[in-house]
Design a protein around this motif. Structure first.
Motif, mmCIF file in Angstrom:
data_model
loop_
_atom_site.group_PDB
_atom_site.id
_atom_site.type_symbol
_atom_site.label_atom_id
_atom_site.label_comp_id
_atom_site.label_asym_id
_atom_site.label_seq_id
_atom_site.Cartn_x
_atom_site.Cartn_y
_atom_site.Cartn_z
ATOM 1 N N VAL A 168 0.833 -1.208 0.000
ATOM 2 C CA VAL A 168 0.000 0.000 0.000
ATOM 3 C C VAL A 168 0.866 1.255 0.000
ATOM 4 N N ASN A 169 1.850 1.306 0.896
ATOM 5 C CA ASN A 169 2.740 2.467 0.945
ATOM 6 C C ASN A 169 3.575 2.583 -0.332
ATOM 7 N N ALA A 170 3.976 1.432 -0.884
ATOM 8 C CA ALA A 170 4.740 1.452 -2.139
ATOM 9 C C ALA A 170 3.895 2.054 -3.248
ATOM 10 N N LEU A 171 2.621 1.717 -3.289
ATOM 11 C CA LEU A 171 1.730 2.282 -4.304
ATOM 12 C C LEU A 171 1.561 3.791 -4.103
ATOM 13 N N VAL A 172 1.399 4.218 -2.866
ATOM 14 C CA VAL A 172 1.275 5.651 -2.596
ATOM 15 C C VAL A 172 2.529 6.401 -3.043
ATOM 16 N N ILE A 173 3.701 5.858 -2.691
ATOM 17 C CA ILE A 173 4.965 6.492 -3.092
ATOM 18 C C ILE A 173 5.075 6.543 -4.619
ATOM 19 N N THR A 174 4.716 5.442 -5.278
ATOM 20 C CA THR A 174 4.779 5.390 -6.750
ATOM 21 C C THR A 174 3.828 6.399 -7.370
#
Length: 177
Positions: A168-174
């Motif tokens: 989830v955090n990886a998607l937000v950062i991306t």
């Protein structure tokens, strides 16, 4: 080239792949040809959207690319977070990356397009790009053979966003990026 002979040739190659390699590879070939034909028929290209944005202040093409990247990221990062057998192909930031980016930009100017643009234009039968295509393939091959030597110039450890921060955090950062 007329469509019927080309279609027959592609069908025969499909059969050849299915017979000698695997049905999976034959289906992947068919999907790639289908996607390429659809994109070529729609005159879709990544640079076209950017050109339209700069020349005509029309952001539709760039926005379409951003939506495609967001959707692909959502699927990819979710799958990477859910299934431990899937791994991301992480490339280390390195000196060779900077050199490669410079050479890529230089040759894009000379060839009037990047690799996908060269393939697209060669597929349309544009003579310049048909001549560039073998050199593009040769350069890619030589680069892959020498990748170990290039990486010895210096690199830092790659960072897997899913591994470090969760999907989830990886998607937000991306998406922010």
């Amino acid at each position: 080239m007329k469509r019927t002979p080309l279609s027959l040739l592609l069908f025969l190659f499909f059969i050849f792949l299915a017979w000698t390699v695997s049905i999976r590879q034959a289906v992947l070939f068919a999907v790639g040809i289908g996607m390429g034909a659809a994109l070529a028929g729609a005159r879709f290209g990544f640079t076209t959207g950017w050109r339209q944005l700069i020349e005509h202040k029309d952001p539709k093409g760039v926005m379409g690319q951003l939506v495609l990247l967001a959707v692909a990221s959502a699927f990819s990062l979710t799958l990477l977070g859910q299934y431990s057998e899937l791994t991301a192909a992480l490339g280390p930031p390195s000196i060779s990356l900077l050199i490669g980016a410079f050479v890529f930009g230089l040759t894009m100017q000379i060839a009037d397009g990047c690799g996908s643009g060269t393939l697209y234009k060669a597929g349309l039968g544009i003579p310049l790009n048909m001549g560039i295509l073998p050199l593009f393939a040769l350069g890619s091959f030589l680069g892959s053979v020498q990748v170990g030597d290039w990486l010895k110039l210096g690199q830092i450890e790659p960072i897997g966003l899913v591994t470090e921060f969760g999907s989830v955090n990886a998607l937000v950062i991306t998406l922010i990026g």
